[in-house]
Scaffold this motif. Structure first.
Motif, PDB file in Angstrom:
ATOM      1  N   MET A   1      59.649  32.236  24.400  1.00 34.50           N
ATOM      2  CA  MET A   1      60.221  31.071  23.738  1.00 34.50           C
ATOM      3  C   MET A   1      59.444  30.801  22.441  1.00 34.50           C
ATOM      4  SD  MET A   1      60.934  27.235  25.242  1.00 34.50           S
ATOM      5  CE  MET A   1      62.353  27.694  26.197  1.00 34.50           C
ATOM      6  N   VAL A   2      60.150  30.370  21.433  1.00 36.14           N
ATOM      7  CA  VAL A   2      59.543  30.039  20.144  1.00 36.14           C
ATOM      8  C   VAL A   2      58.629  28.825  20.318  1.00 36.14           C
ATOM      9  CG1 VAL A   2      60.034  29.226  17.794  1.00 36.14           C
ATOM     10  CG2 VAL A   2      61.485  30.963  18.837  1.00 36.14           C
ATOM     11  N   LYS A   3      57.431  28.920  19.764  1.00 36.80           N
ATOM     12  CA  LYS A   3      56.462  27.824  19.850  1.00 36.80           C
ATOM     13  C   LYS A   3      56.470  27.034  18.544  1.00 36.80           C
ATOM     14  CE  LYS A   3      53.520  30.173  23.101  1.00 36.80           C
ATOM     15  NZ  LYS A   3      52.244  30.827  23.347  1.00 36.80           N
ATOM     16  N   VAL A   4      56.467  25.699  18.678  1.00 36.68           N
ATOM     17  CA  VAL A   4      56.542  24.831  17.511  1.00 36.68           C
ATOM     18  C   VAL A   4      55.395  23.814  17.525  1.00 36.68           C
ATOM     19  CG1 VAL A   4      58.133  23.177  18.605  1.00 36.68           C
ATOM     20  CG2 VAL A   4      58.091  23.370  16.121  1.00 36.68           C
ATOM     21  N   ALA A   5      54.883  23.524  16.345  1.00 38.14           N
ATOM     22  CA  ALA A   5      53.914  22.438  16.146  1.00 38.14           C
ATOM     23  C   ALA A   5      54.504  21.488  15.113  1.00 38.14           C
ATOM     24  CB  ALA A   5      52.568  22.987  15.678  1.00 38.14           C
TER      25      ALA A   5
ATOM     26  N   ALA B   1      51.370  28.479  16.860  1.00 40.01           N
ATOM     27  CA  ALA B   1      52.807  28.214  16.777  1.00 40.01           C
ATOM     28  C   ALA B   1      53.518  29.283  15.963  1.00 40.01           C
ATOM     29  CB  ALA B   1      53.036  26.845  16.143  1.00 40.01           C
ATOM     30  N   ASP B   2      54.814  29.434  16.237  1.00 39.80           N
ATOM     31  CA  ASP B   2      55.667  30.322  15.441  1.00 39.80           C
ATOM     32  C   ASP B   2      56.297  29.556  14.285  1.00 39.80           C
ATOM     33  OD1 ASP B   2      55.404  32.551  17.331  1.00 39.80           O
ATOM     34  OD2 ASP B   2      56.634  31.300  18.654  1.00 39.80           O
ATOM     35  N   VAL B   3      56.539  28.257  14.530  1.00 41.55           N
ATOM     36  CA  VAL B   3      57.185  27.391  13.542  1.00 41.55           C
ATOM     37  C   VAL B   3      56.331  26.137  13.384  1.00 41.55           C
ATOM     38  CG1 VAL B   3      59.245  26.020  13.002  1.00 41.55           C
ATOM     39  CG2 VAL B   3      59.481  28.203  14.201  1.00 41.55           C
ATOM     40  N   ILE B   4      56.098  25.771  12.141  1.00 43.74           N
ATOM     41  CA  ILE B   4      55.430  24.511  11.829  1.00 43.74           C
ATOM     42  C   ILE B   4      56.503  23.586  11.263  1.00 43.74           C
ATOM     43  CG2 ILE B   4      53.723  23.361  10.365  1.00 43.74           C
ATOM     44  CD1 ILE B   4      52.446  25.181  12.492  1.00 43.74           C
ATOM     45  N   VAL B   5      56.586  22.384  11.809  1.00 42.65           N
ATOM     46  CA  VAL B   5      57.516  21.371  11.313  1.00 42.65           C
ATOM     47  C   VAL B   5      56.692  20.278  10.655  1.00 42.65           C
ATOM     48  CG1 VAL B   5      59.222  19.624  11.934  1.00 42.65           C
ATOM     49  CG2 VAL B   5      59.266  21.858  13.058  1.00 42.65           C
TER      50      VAL B   5
ATOM     51  N   VAL C   1      53.807  23.136  21.158  1.00 45.03           N
ATOM     52  CA  VAL C   1      52.376  23.345  21.387  1.00 45.03           C
ATOM     53  C   VAL C   1      51.561  22.132  20.939  1.00 45.03           C
ATOM     54  CG1 VAL C   1      52.481  25.860  21.328  1.00 45.03           C
ATOM     55  CG2 VAL C   1      52.018  24.623  19.225  1.00 45.03           C
ATOM     56  N   LYS C   2      52.078  21.396  19.970  1.00 46.08           N
ATOM     57  CA  LYS C   2      51.415  20.183  19.494  1.00 46.08           C
ATOM     58  C   LYS C   2      52.416  19.376  18.697  1.00 46.08           C
ATOM     59  CE  LYS C   2      47.466  18.034  19.500  1.00 46.08           C
ATOM     60  NZ  LYS C   2      46.920  17.613  20.789  1.00 46.08           N
ATOM     61  N   ALA C   3      52.342  18.065  18.840  1.00 47.15           N
ATOM     62  CA  ALA C   3      53.172  17.163  18.039  1.00 47.15           C
ATOM     63  C   ALA C   3      52.318  15.940  17.736  1.00 47.15           C
ATOM     64  CB  ALA C   3      54.439  16.766  18.783  1.00 47.15           C
ATOM     65  N   ILE C   4      52.057  15.726  16.461  1.00 45.55           N
ATOM     66  CA  ILE C   4      51.197  14.615  16.056  1.00 45.55           C
ATOM     67  C   ILE C   4      51.931  13.751  15.038  1.00 45.55           C
ATOM     68  CG2 ILE C   4      48.967  13.922  15.097  1.00 45.55           C
ATOM     69  CD1 ILE C   4      47.928  16.749  15.769  1.00 45.55           C
ATOM     70  N   ALA C   5      51.884  12.442  15.274  1.00 42.27           N
ATOM     71  CA  ALA C   5      52.401  11.466  14.324  1.00 42.27           C
ATOM     72  C   ALA C   5      51.194  10.738  13.743  1.00 42.27           C
ATOM     73  CB  ALA C   5      53.335  10.481  15.019  1.00 42.27           C
ATOM     74  N   TYR C   6      51.115  10.728  12.420  1.00 45.78           N
ATOM     75  CA  TYR C   6      49.977  10.141  11.708  1.00 45.78           C
ATOM     76  C   TYR C   6      50.398   8.795  11.139  1.00 45.78           C
ATOM     77  CZ  TYR C   6      48.493  14.985  11.958  1.00 45.78           C
ATOM     78  OH  TYR C   6      48.160  16.235  12.410  1.00 45.78           O
ATOM     79  N   ALA C   7      49.684   7.742  11.554  1.00 44.02           N
ATOM     80  CA  ALA C   7      50.104   6.396  11.159  1.00 44.02           C
ATOM     81  C   ALA C   7      48.906   5.564  10.718  1.00 44.02           C
ATOM     82  CB  ALA C   7      50.820   5.712  12.323  1.00 44.02           C
ATOM     83  N   ILE C   8      49.223   4.433  10.128  1.00 44.33           N
ATOM     84  CA  ILE C   8      48.227   3.466   9.697  1.00 44.33           C
ATOM     85  C   ILE C   8      48.237   2.328  10.708  1.00 44.33           C
ATOM     86  CG2 ILE C   8      47.520   1.917   7.835  1.00 44.33           C
ATOM     87  CD1 ILE C   8      47.468   5.041   7.270  1.00 44.33           C
ATOM     88  N   ASP C   9      47.052   1.910  11.111  1.00 47.66           N
ATOM     89  CA  ASP C   9      46.925   0.859  12.120  1.00 47.66           C
ATOM     90  C   ASP C   9      46.604  -0.472  11.462  1.00 47.66           C
ATOM     91  OD1 ASP C   9      46.677  -0.508  14.466  1.00 47.66           O
ATOM     92  OD2 ASP C   9      44.728   0.335  14.993  1.00 47.66           O
TER      93      ASP C   9
END
Length: 158
Positions: free
Chosen positions: A1-5, A101-105, A41-49
């Motif tokens: 399966m294709v791996k995505v970050a 990952a195979d694909v970076i989003v 493989v990883k999913a990160i949301a970067y926000a301001i607190d």
């Protein structure tokens, strides 16, 4: 399966979507589109607190979807300007996870990321999908991407 970050510049997406459409980004629809048939493989949301309750609720929604949420404090300068920039953090994480990952989003319209996208494609040989509001995404970023996916009505709430 294709791996995505997946790496989401929350502030950029919020402001560009609000400016262009006067609506909000649909993170559930985005997740469905970006992860369909892929192993995350990883999913990160970067926000301001800013420390308010509404923001904490939003951050919990992101976590429930599947994102790790990284926060930086909101900094108000003496001159009245504000700072809340995740460019370096996103760049470091994307380069780190490019090996796995195979694909970076990347979800951002910030032209500063064109160098990152070039690096991931050139050095790591990975596909990079960039999601952004077309009229508010830097041409250099759209050109650098393997595929540019417009944020349009299908990825908006309401």
């Amino acid at each position: 399966m294709v791996k995505v970050a997946i790496f989401v510049d929350v502030q950029n997406v919020y402001y560009t979507v609000r400016q262009a459409y006067k609506r909000n980004f649909d993170y559930n629809e985005f997740w469905a589109a970006a992860t369909s048939g892929k192993d995350v493989v990883k999913a990160i949301a970067y926000a301001i607190d800013r420390g308010d309750q509404k923001q904490r609720e939003f951050q919990n929604i992101l976590r429930a979807i599947g994102f790790e949420v990284k926060l930086k404090p909101y900094i108000q300068r003496a001159d009245g300007s504000a700072k809340g920039d995740w460019d370096v953090g996103i760049t470091l994480d994307a380069i780190e996870y490019a090996e796995q990952a195979d694909v970076i989003v990347l979800v951002s319209g910030d032209g500063d990321f064109d160098l990152l996208v070039d690096k991931i494609r050139g050095v790591h040989g990975k596909k990079v999908e960039v999601y952004g509001v077309p009229q508010l995404t830097a041409n250099s970023l759209m050109s650098a991407a393997s595929e540019f996916i417009p944020i349009d009505k299908d990825l908006l709430l309401g």
